[in-house]
Design a protein around this motif. Structure first.
Motif, short mmCIF file in Angstrom:
data_model
loop_
_atom_site.label_atom_id
_atom_site.label_comp_id
_atom_site.label_asym_id
_atom_site.label_seq_id
_atom_site.Cartn_x
_atom_site.Cartn_y
_atom_site.Cartn_z
N GLY A 79 0.79 -1.22 0.00
CA GLY A 79 0.00 0.00 0.00
C GLY A 79 0.82 1.27 0.00
O GLY A 79 0.27 2.37 0.05
N GLY A 80 2.15 1.14 -0.03
CA GLY A 80 3.01 2.33 -0.08
C GLY A 80 3.25 2.98 1.26
O GLY A 80 3.78 4.09 1.32
N GLU A 81 2.90 2.32 2.37
CA GLU A 81 3.12 2.87 3.70
C GLU A 81 4.50 2.45 4.19
O GLU A 81 4.65 1.55 5.03
CB GLU A 81 2.02 2.40 4.66
CG GLU A 81 0.62 2.78 4.20
CD GLU A 81 -0.45 2.20 5.11
OE1 GLU A 81 -0.31 2.31 6.33
OE2 GLU A 81 -1.42 1.64 4.58
N LEU A 82 5.53 3.12 3.69
CA LEU A 82 6.89 2.70 3.98
C LEU A 82 7.41 3.25 5.29
O LEU A 82 8.28 2.65 5.92
CB LEU A 82 7.81 3.16 2.84
CG LEU A 82 7.46 2.63 1.44
CD1 LEU A 82 8.42 3.20 0.41
CD2 LEU A 82 7.48 1.11 1.43
N GLY A 83 6.90 4.40 5.73
CA GLY A 83 7.35 4.98 6.99
C GLY A 83 8.84 5.32 6.96
O GLY A 83 9.37 5.83 5.97
N SER A 84 9.54 4.98 8.04
CA SER A 84 10.97 5.27 8.16
C SER A 84 11.84 4.10 7.70
O SER A 84 13.07 4.15 7.87
CB SER A 84 11.31 5.61 9.62
OG SER A 84 10.58 6.73 10.06
N LEU A 85 11.21 3.07 7.14
CA LEU A 85 11.96 1.88 6.74
C LEU A 85 13.11 2.18 5.77
O LEU A 85 14.23 1.72 5.99
CB LEU A 85 11.01 0.84 6.15
CG LEU A 85 11.65 -0.47 5.67
CD1 LEU A 85 12.30 -1.19 6.85
CD2 LEU A 85 10.61 -1.35 5.00
N PRO A 86 12.89 2.96 4.69
CA PRO A 86 14.01 3.23 3.77
C PRO A 86 15.18 3.94 4.45
O PRO A 86 16.34 3.65 4.14
CB PRO A 86 13.37 4.12 2.69
CG PRO A 86 11.92 3.83 2.75
CD PRO A 86 11.64 3.57 4.19
N VAL A 87 14.88 4.86 5.37
CA VAL A 87 15.95 5.59 6.06
C VAL A 87 16.75 4.67 6.96
O VAL A 87 17.98 4.72 6.99
CB VAL A 87 15.36 6.76 6.88
CG1 VAL A 87 16.46 7.62 7.45
CG2 VAL A 87 14.45 7.60 6.02
N ILE A 88 16.05 3.82 7.71
CA ILE A 88 16.74 2.90 8.62
C ILE A 88 17.61 1.92 7.84
O ILE A 88 18.77 1.66 8.21
CB ILE A 88 15.70 2.15 9.48
CG1 ILE A 88 14.97 3.15 10.38
CG2 ILE A 88 16.38 1.08 10.31
CD1 ILE A 88 13.83 2.55 11.17
N LEU A 89 17.07 1.40 6.76
CA LEU A 89 17.88 0.50 5.93
C LEU A 89 19.07 1.23 5.34
O LEU A 89 20.19 0.68 5.26
CB LEU A 89 17.01 -0.09 4.81
CG LEU A 89 15.90 -1.04 5.24
CD1 LEU A 89 15.09 -1.49 4.02
CD2 LEU A 89 16.46 -2.24 5.98
N GLY A 90 18.86 2.50 4.94
CA GLY A 90 19.97 3.28 4.41
C GLY A 90 21.07 3.51 5.44
O GLY A 90 22.26 3.44 5.12
N VAL A 97 12.08 10.22 -5.06
CA VAL A 97 11.50 9.16 -5.90
C VAL A 97 10.68 8.20 -5.05
O VAL A 97 9.56 7.81 -5.41
CB VAL A 97 12.61 8.41 -6.66
CG1 VAL A 97 12.05 7.16 -7.32
CG2 VAL A 97 13.24 9.32 -7.72
N ILE A 98 11.24 7.81 -3.90
CA ILE A 98 10.52 6.91 -3.00
C ILE A 98 9.22 7.55 -2.53
O ILE A 98 8.17 6.91 -2.46
CB ILE A 98 11.41 6.53 -1.80
CG1 ILE A 98 12.57 5.64 -2.26
CG2 ILE A 98 10.60 5.82 -0.72
CD1 ILE A 98 13.58 5.34 -1.17
N ASP A 99 9.28 8.85 -2.20
CA ASP A 99 8.08 9.56 -1.76
C ASP A 99 7.03 9.59 -2.86
O ASP A 99 5.84 9.34 -2.63
CB ASP A 99 8.46 10.98 -1.33
CG ASP A 99 7.26 11.76 -0.83
OD1 ASP A 99 6.38 11.14 -0.21
OD2 ASP A 99 7.21 12.98 -1.05
N SER A 100 7.45 9.87 -4.10
CA SER A 100 6.50 9.94 -5.22
C SER A 100 5.88 8.57 -5.50
O SER A 100 4.66 8.45 -5.70
CB SER A 100 7.22 10.46 -6.47
OG SER A 100 7.76 11.74 -6.25
N VAL A 101 6.71 7.54 -5.53
CA VAL A 101 6.20 6.19 -5.78
C VAL A 101 5.27 5.75 -4.65
O VAL A 101 4.23 5.12 -4.88
CB VAL A 101 7.37 5.20 -5.92
CG1 VAL A 101 6.86 3.77 -6.00
CG2 VAL A 101 8.20 5.53 -7.16
#
Length: 447
Positions: A66-77, A432-436
């Motif tokens: 559903g696109g509810e990524l939250g802080s996951l991309p930042v933590i993985l980064g 890009v992540i925010d837009s997607v």
């Protein structure tokens, strides 16, 4: 004969016509009674949590789809950044390196908190760097050049940022000038004011032992400071989780079970106590930086305002749909002016940290890539550029990402040009992540 013929007809009539009618009424009553029986509504999220680990995995998969990524991309980064640079240089996670990241992230991070409010409103503030420079110039001019009381000069410098931000908000909200144009004009105009305030001096050095100098140079050497702050953070987190769970149960809404709260608290406790240990125990550790304490204080206060006050809810409402907020009775103009005043206040306060790091106020303070780093921190941390969505803590996460990249590249000898290119790539990836994510949420019907 005619009477005998009529008798069966009158006798059959009630048997053949009234009996089916009675049966039909009875059947209708039964159907009505069955349909009127209350059917308990069960929130699917409660069922998911009752399934245990499988349920959480299902819920996690649903959020990702559903696109509810939250802080996951930042933590993985952050995990990837730590692994890569630690393999390149074994001192990347050392005490001195962690302290440098914390100190250098504080001033710009405080400014990024102001940008988070503006972005949630769905607008942009391009004057942050210039306002920071003006704040530092006002402080230096009043205290160093004119001998004013130290604390009074600091307060006046910060209030100068408040007035500038409110002025931007007035032109935007009341006059109707786009925020982009207003703050771009401010970027140029306040830069000129900064140079005028500095006069013929290229720079004004920070007095030794002053409050501004201690902003980024003072460390709490006692170990109890770092461990005490870690304990306080964990206690505040678990109390917040328990309070939220209790309120949601009272309102008959889905709430986190105690097992999940304990697991989350355990993860937070491990992270903060590891950071406290790194700052205290290894050789060369200087203790807890005052800059980090002040940055965290700003984050806690701003987060409380954003999530726990009526003003914060109004900011999100205006950012989500200004016209709907206006029809709901919200004074949109007042909210916009207040948000830009907050942005200006935190910009001027952050300018004092920059002055502390650079050794004084200069004509170029707040220039260069200061503005870009501040905006990048908010966006990389998860605040949407499209308004209505974001968290204050995204300023912390985004600034840690940026400073970690810069710290790691400095340790392996990369040039500033490479640092800017990599930071730009990370910012583009975040947008890009925010837009997607927004597009996915619309497809899933969650936007």
């Amino acid at each position: 004969m005619s009477d005998l013929a009529k008798t069966p007809e009158t006798t059959e009539t009630p048997e053949t016509t009234e009996a089916p009618a009675t049966a039909e009424v009875t059947a209708t009553a039964e159907v009505t009674e069955v349909s009127a029986a209350p059917v308990p509504a069960v929130d699917p999220r409660l069922l998911v949590r009752e399934e245990g680990l499988k349920g959480y995995l299902t819920e996690f998969s649903r959020k990702i789809r559903g696109g509810e990524l939250g802080s996951l991309p930042v933590i993985l980064g952050l995990i990837v950044i730590a692994i890569v640079f630690q393999l390149q240089n074994s001192n990347f996670l050392s005490a001195s390196s962690v302290a440098n990241v914390a100190v250098y992230a504080s001033g710009l991070g405080i400014m990024a908190v102001g940008i988070v409010f503006v972005l949630v409103l769905g607008e942009i503030d391009l004057s942050m760097g210039s306002v920071a420079g003006v704040g530092a110039a006002v402080w230096a001019g009043l205290q160093v050049s004119h001998g004013m009381n130290e604390w009074l000069s600091i307060v006046l410098a910060v209030l100068t940022g408040t007035v500038i931000g409110a002025l931007h908000g007035f032109f935007f909200a009341k006059i109707g000038v786009p925020a982009f144009v207003v703050t771009l004009a401010g970027f140029l105009g306040w830069m000129g004011l900064q140079e005028w305030l500095m006069g013929g001096e290229g720079s004004i050095n920070t007095p030794s032992g002053s409050v501004v100098e201690n902003l980024t140079n003072y460390f709490f050497a006692d170990k109890i400071a770092a461990y005490g702050l870690a304990l306080l953070a964990v206690a505040a987190y678990v109390l917040s989780q328990l309070r939220d769970s209790s309120r949601r149960k009272t309102a008959q809404l889905p709430a986190r079970p105690m097992s999940e709260i304990l697991l989350r608290t355990g993860v937070v406790a491990v992270l903060v106590f590891v950071v406290a240990y790194v700052m205290n125990e290894p050789a060369g550790a200087r203790g807890l930086p005052l800059a980090l304490v002040l940055f965290l204080a700003v984050l806690v206060i701003a987060d409380f305002v954003a999530r726990r006050t009526l003003f914060g809810r109004k900011v999100f409402a205006v950012g989500g749909n200004a016209e709907a907020a206006r029809r709901a009775g919200i004074n949109v103009d007042r909210i916009r002016i207040a948000v830009f005043a907050i942005s200006g206040t935190l910009a001027a306060f952050g300018g004092l940290f920059i002055a502390s790091l650079s050794g004084g106020a200069t004509k170029s303070l707040g220039g260069g890539n200061t503005l870009m780093l501040v905006i990048a921190a908010a966006v990389i941390g998860g605040t949407s550029l499209f308004g209505g969505r974001g968290k204050v803590w995204s300023a912390l996460l985004g600034m840690i990402v940026i400073q970690s990249i810069q710290q790691g590249l400095n340790m392996i000898g990369m040039s500033n040009a490479i640092q800017n290119m990599i930071t730009g790539a990370v910012l583009l990836a975040a947008v890009v992540i925010d837009s997607v994510s927004r597009r996915t949420q619309k497809t899933a019907g969650r936007a």
